[in-house]
Write an enzyme that holds these catalytic residues in place. Structure first.
Site, PDB file in Angstrom:
ATOM      1  N   LEU A 178       0.834  -1.203   0.000  1.00 27.69           N
ATOM      2  CA  LEU A 178       0.000   0.000   0.000  1.00 27.69           C
ATOM      3  C   LEU A 178       0.871   1.256   0.000  1.00 27.69           C
ATOM      4  O   LEU A 178       2.070   1.188   0.272  1.00 27.69           O
ATOM      5  CB  LEU A 178      -0.910  -0.020   1.233  1.00 27.69           C
ATOM      6  CG  LEU A 178      -1.843  -1.236   1.349  1.00 27.69           C
ATOM      7  CD1 LEU A 178      -2.676  -1.136   2.622  1.00 27.69           C
ATOM      8  CD2 LEU A 178      -2.759  -1.347   0.142  1.00 27.69           C
ATOM      9  N   PRO A 179       0.257   2.416  -0.280  1.00 30.33           N
ATOM     10  CA  PRO A 179       1.078   3.629  -0.412  1.00 30.33           C
ATOM     11  C   PRO A 179       1.822   4.065   0.854  1.00 30.33           C
ATOM     12  O   PRO A 179       3.010   4.358   0.795  1.00 30.33           O
ATOM     13  CB  PRO A 179       0.071   4.696  -0.849  1.00 30.33           C
ATOM     14  CG  PRO A 179      -1.064   3.945  -1.467  1.00 30.33           C
ATOM     15  CD  PRO A 179      -1.131   2.641  -0.720  1.00 30.33           C
ATOM     16  N   THR A 190       6.308   0.867   2.016  1.00 30.16           N
ATOM     17  CA  THR A 190       7.298   1.686   2.733  1.00 30.16           C
ATOM     18  C   THR A 190       6.529   2.601   3.678  1.00 30.16           C
ATOM     19  O   THR A 190       5.769   3.469   3.225  1.00 30.16           O
ATOM     20  CB  THR A 190       8.130   2.549   1.760  1.00 30.16           C
ATOM     21  OG1 THR A 190       8.749   1.688   0.813  1.00 30.16           O
ATOM     22  CG2 THR A 190       9.193   3.330   2.513  1.00 30.16           C
ATOM     23  N   LYS A 232      15.242   0.904   4.765  1.00 30.33           N
ATOM     24  CA  LYS A 232      14.641   1.355   3.502  1.00 30.33           C
ATOM     25  C   LYS A 232      14.633   2.889   3.399  1.00 30.33           C
ATOM     26  O   LYS A 232      14.963   3.453   2.347  1.00 30.33           O
ATOM     27  CB  LYS A 232      13.210   0.799   3.408  1.00 30.33           C
ATOM     28  CG  LYS A 232      12.347   1.365   2.321  1.00 30.33           C
ATOM     29  CD  LYS A 232      12.821   1.003   0.935  1.00 30.33           C
ATOM     30  CE  LYS A 232      11.987   1.724  -0.130  1.00 30.33           C
ATOM     31  NZ  LYS A 232      12.546   1.600  -1.457  1.00 30.33           N
ATOM     32  N   LYS A 263       7.009  11.423   0.374  1.00 22.55           N
ATOM     33  CA  LYS A 263       6.543  10.728   1.591  1.00 22.55           C
ATOM     34  C   LYS A 263       7.723  10.042   2.298  1.00 22.55           C
ATOM     35  O   LYS A 263       7.893  10.155   3.509  1.00 22.55           O
ATOM     36  CB  LYS A 263       5.497   9.674   1.195  1.00 22.55           C
ATOM     37  CG  LYS A 263       5.102   8.743   2.332  1.00 22.55           C
ATOM     38  CD  LYS A 263       4.671   7.352   1.854  1.00 22.55           C
ATOM     39  CE  LYS A 263       5.745   6.593   1.174  1.00 22.55           C
ATOM     40  NZ  LYS A 263       5.550   5.154   1.028  1.00 22.55           N
TER      41      LYS A 263
END
Ligand code: NAD
Length: 295
Positions: free
Chosen positions: A65-66, A96, A171, A246
């Site tokens: 998902l975003p 992420t 990440k 983001k």
């Protein structure tokens, strides 16, 4: 044969799910957007009518998902999946998201006797399509070992970064560095072009010199220098500016929580915010090149 509930079939999730189907996993798929579901149905996946439907009687749940709020609302709260999961599926979230969010949701899963890993990826859409993603996993060793064969169907390098949340920390460090060298590459290419150089010649020179980096060599941001990269396809697809913005926000939050100094990351975030404000949020992140050419 393992049965997998896969939720979130966007730029990354769709090719990842396709690779699982190719590797003979049985898939229940769900996305709010019906388009990718039809593609997977044609390959033999079962299309679920909701996220809850997708996770019925599965051995593994994968989500892609975003961002943090999407993951938190999918799993937690009174309507979240954790309240309706039957059996003991292993949960692998590949989105992420903020390390704190990953830790919170995996703790909520553990409170229900479930195992949940954070397993964000690197390698972009091309890596997802080729099944060569790098997975960066946070969780305990037993959870990591259970997830590894499934991740190997979608990726070629599977790293165990540490405990829950550690995959996300690694990440976001990587993506902060990626943003910095992408912006630096775009800046250098623009400087050369403005001074009369051919961007391809300049790229060839820098790839063989000490300025060499991934953005220059594999994902060149200057249109026409490389084939099959977003820069040569009007910056369509790939990894969106708003997603990079983001991720830089997540890096800033992580920095603030330990008072780490991140001057380059802070500037990169600000430049991506400006670029998004100019209306480029839905372009690939290499479109930061436009900021230098004044577009
Ligand atoms: P995307 O926006 O293309 O896909 C996200 C998908 O999730 C969409 O199809 C959306 O409809 C779906 N979705 C959202 N909420 C949902 C819900 N409640 N139930 C079902 N479906 C839902 O994003 P993406 O590019 O695939 O990226 C996914 C994640 O991977 C992000 O966290 C991103 O930062 C990360 N990532 C992306 C790339 C890249 O190159 N695109 C590379 C590495 C990591």
């Amino acid at each position: 044969m393992k049965k997998i509930g896969f939720i979130g079939l966007g730029h990354m999730g769709l090719p990842m799910a396709k690779n699982l189907v190719k590797n003979q996993y049985q898939l229940n798929v769900f996305d709010l957007n019906p388009e990718p579901l039809q593609e997977l149905k044609a390959l033999g996946a079962h299309v679920a009518i909701s996220a809850t439907d997708a996770i019925q009687n599965v051995d593994v749940i994968i989500s892609m998902l975003p961002s943090s709020p999407h993951v938190e609302s999918l799993y937690s709260g009174p309507d979240g999946l954790l309240a309706s999961i039957t059996g003991k599926p292993l949960i692998i979230d590949c989105s992420t998201i903020a390390p704190d969010c990953a830790r919170r949701v995996s703790k909520a899963a553990a409170d229900k006797g479930l195992h949940m890993l954070d397993a964000p990826v690197s390698g972009g859409v091309a890596g997802a399509e080729a099944g060569t993603l790098t997975f960066i996993v946070g969780g305990n060793s037993d959870e990591f070992n259970s997830a590894k064969p499934i991740l190997e169907a979608m990726g070629s390098k599977i790293f165990h970064a540490g405990d829950h949340g550690a995959g996300q920390v690694a990440k976001i460090c990587n993506n902060m560095l990626l943003a910095v060298h992408m912006i630096g590459t775009a800046e250098a290419l623009n400087l050369g072009v403005e001074n009369g150089l051919d961007p391809k010649v300049l790229s060839d020179i820098m790839v063989s010199s000490s300025g060499r980096n991934w953005s220059l060599e594999v994902y060149n941001p200057y249109p026409g220098v490389m084939e099959n990269v977003p820069a040569s396809k009007s910056y369509d697809g790939g990894f969106l500016v708003d997603l990079m913005h983001k991720d830089l926000g997540l890096a800033m939050e992580a920095a603030q929580s330990v008072k780490a100094s991140t001057p380059m990351g802070t500037l990169a975030r600000s430049l991506y915010a400006m670029h998004s404000q100019h209306g480029h949020g839905q372009l690939d992140f290499s479109s930061i090149q436009k900021l230098f050419s004044g577009e």
